[in-house]
Scaffold this motif. Structure first.
Motif, PDB file in Angstrom:
ATOM      1  N   ALA A 142       0.807  -1.224   0.000  1.00 54.52           N
ATOM      2  CA  ALA A 142       0.000   0.000   0.000  1.00 54.52           C
ATOM      3  C   ALA A 142       0.842   1.276   0.000  1.00 54.52           C
ATOM      4  N   GLY A 143       2.012   1.239   0.590  1.00 54.94           N
ATOM      5  CA  GLY A 143       2.772   2.464   0.761  1.00 54.94           C
ATOM      6  C   GLY A 143       3.923   2.690  -0.185  1.00 54.94           C
ATOM      7  N   ARG A 144       4.394   1.645  -0.857  1.00 57.07           N
ATOM      8  CA  ARG A 144       5.580   1.836  -1.695  1.00 57.07           C
ATOM      9  C   ARG A 144       5.568   0.883  -2.873  1.00 57.07           C
ATOM     10  N   GLU A 145       6.210   1.302  -3.956  1.00 54.90           N
ATOM     11  CA  GLU A 145       6.339   0.459  -5.138  1.00 54.90           C
ATOM     12  C   GLU A 145       7.671  -0.271  -5.072  1.00 54.90           C
ATOM     13  N   HIS A 146       7.643  -1.578  -5.331  1.00 55.17           N
ATOM     14  CA  HIS A 146       8.856  -2.394  -5.263  1.00 55.17           C
ATOM     15  C   HIS A 146       8.799  -3.466  -6.344  1.00 55.17           C
TER      16      HIS A 146
END
Length: 69
Positions: A39-43
């Motif tokens: 939900a908080g970061r693209e990886h």
């Protein structure tokens, strides 16, 4: 967010390879850049799909793949 999967060209595709982490050998079928974002970061991670002689495939990090022979 962009696509969840992207195929990546690799010089060992369709060649015999070994997973360094397990010692298992097979044929490199695909390398896929996979979006494993939360939900908080693209990886993104690059996964190698290796098919063993029995026909079963498994994945490992592309950095764990080496050529056989």
């Amino acid at each position: 967010m962009s696509e969840r999967y992207e195929y990546v060209p690799h010089h060992l595709l369709r060649r015999p390879v070994r997973d360094i982490a397990t010692g298992v050998e097979g044929e490199l079928m695909a390398v896929i850049n996979e979006n494993v974002s939360d939900a908080g970061r693209e990886h993104w991670i690059e996964l190698a799909y290796i098919r063993r002689t029995c026909g079963r495939e498994f994945t490992t990090a592309i950095s764990n793949v080496e050529s056989v022979g």
